[in-house]
Design a protein around this motif. Sequence first.
Motif, short mmCIF file in Angstrom:
data_model
loop_
_atom_site.label_atom_id
_atom_site.label_comp_id
_atom_site.label_asym_id
_atom_site.label_seq_id
_atom_site.Cartn_x
_atom_site.Cartn_y
_atom_site.Cartn_z
N ASP A 119 0.81 -1.21 0.00
CA ASP A 119 0.00 0.00 0.00
C ASP A 119 0.85 1.27 0.00
N ARG B 75 -7.26 -6.58 -2.00
CA ARG B 75 -8.31 -6.94 -2.96
C ARG B 75 -7.82 -6.75 -4.39
N GLU B 76 -7.11 -5.66 -4.61
CA GLU B 76 -6.55 -5.41 -5.95
C GLU B 76 -5.51 -6.46 -6.31
N PRO C 32 -4.69 -2.36 3.19
CA PRO C 32 -6.12 -2.08 3.38
C PRO C 32 -7.00 -3.00 2.56
N GLN C 33 -8.29 -3.00 2.92
CA GLN C 33 -9.35 -3.78 2.26
C GLN C 33 -9.21 -5.28 2.50
N LEU C 34 -8.02 -5.80 2.24
CA LEU C 34 -7.76 -7.22 2.47
C LEU C 34 -6.28 -7.34 2.79
N ASN D 84 -3.56 -2.61 -2.57
CA ASN D 84 -4.31 -3.23 -1.47
C ASN D 84 -4.53 -4.70 -1.79
#
Length: 218
Positions: free
Chosen positions: A9, A37-38, A58-60, A35
Amino acid sequence: MIRVLLADDEAMIRAGVKAILAADPGIEVVAEAANGREAVEQARAHRPAVALLDIRMPQLDGLAAATEIRRVAPDTAVVMLTTFGEDDYIARALGEGASGFLLKSGDPRELITGVHAVAAGAAYLSPQVAHRVISELRDGRMSRGAAARDRIDALTDREREVLALVGAGMSNAEIARKLYLVEGTVKSYVSTILTRLDVRNRVQAAIIAYEAGLVDAQ
């Protein structure tokens, strides 16, 4: 050419890692992610040989992303890249099926070595992480040794021989040369071993090999 996905990130970290990898003409960063998820989506789209994932994203987070990447791109080897060397992160990363664990504070040459190792089908732990894992195994080896020996009883003599070499950190190509086998045959042996031992990857198989006394850590 080893195709790599890089997920972190922090843009400056991504740039630094990418610059290190660019020094090796045999490595190409084909995708980047900011992140978890990406990272999963990029792995699905590009099917890289290796995914370098930061643990805290972040996110995952990287650990959850590793699990998802194993599902959507099972041929992609995951290496965790982090500043955190605590034992719980190491254990969780290996438990999620990571093939390698590198510390950002380590020697840059370890990064290139690790990418080549996992792309060749081997496992790679930075020296600091390897020391922690070996110490933990040594401390609890006697209590787990019997269980590990029971697990390898299901293997043939040849499979135990291959497992010992996996435990020694050899790639499929190195094992093939050592045992005078075709590399595809070794790959089949390793796949069967992972299934019979009910483990996710070579790192977990190597731990069982060590606990069972098939290979000694120095």
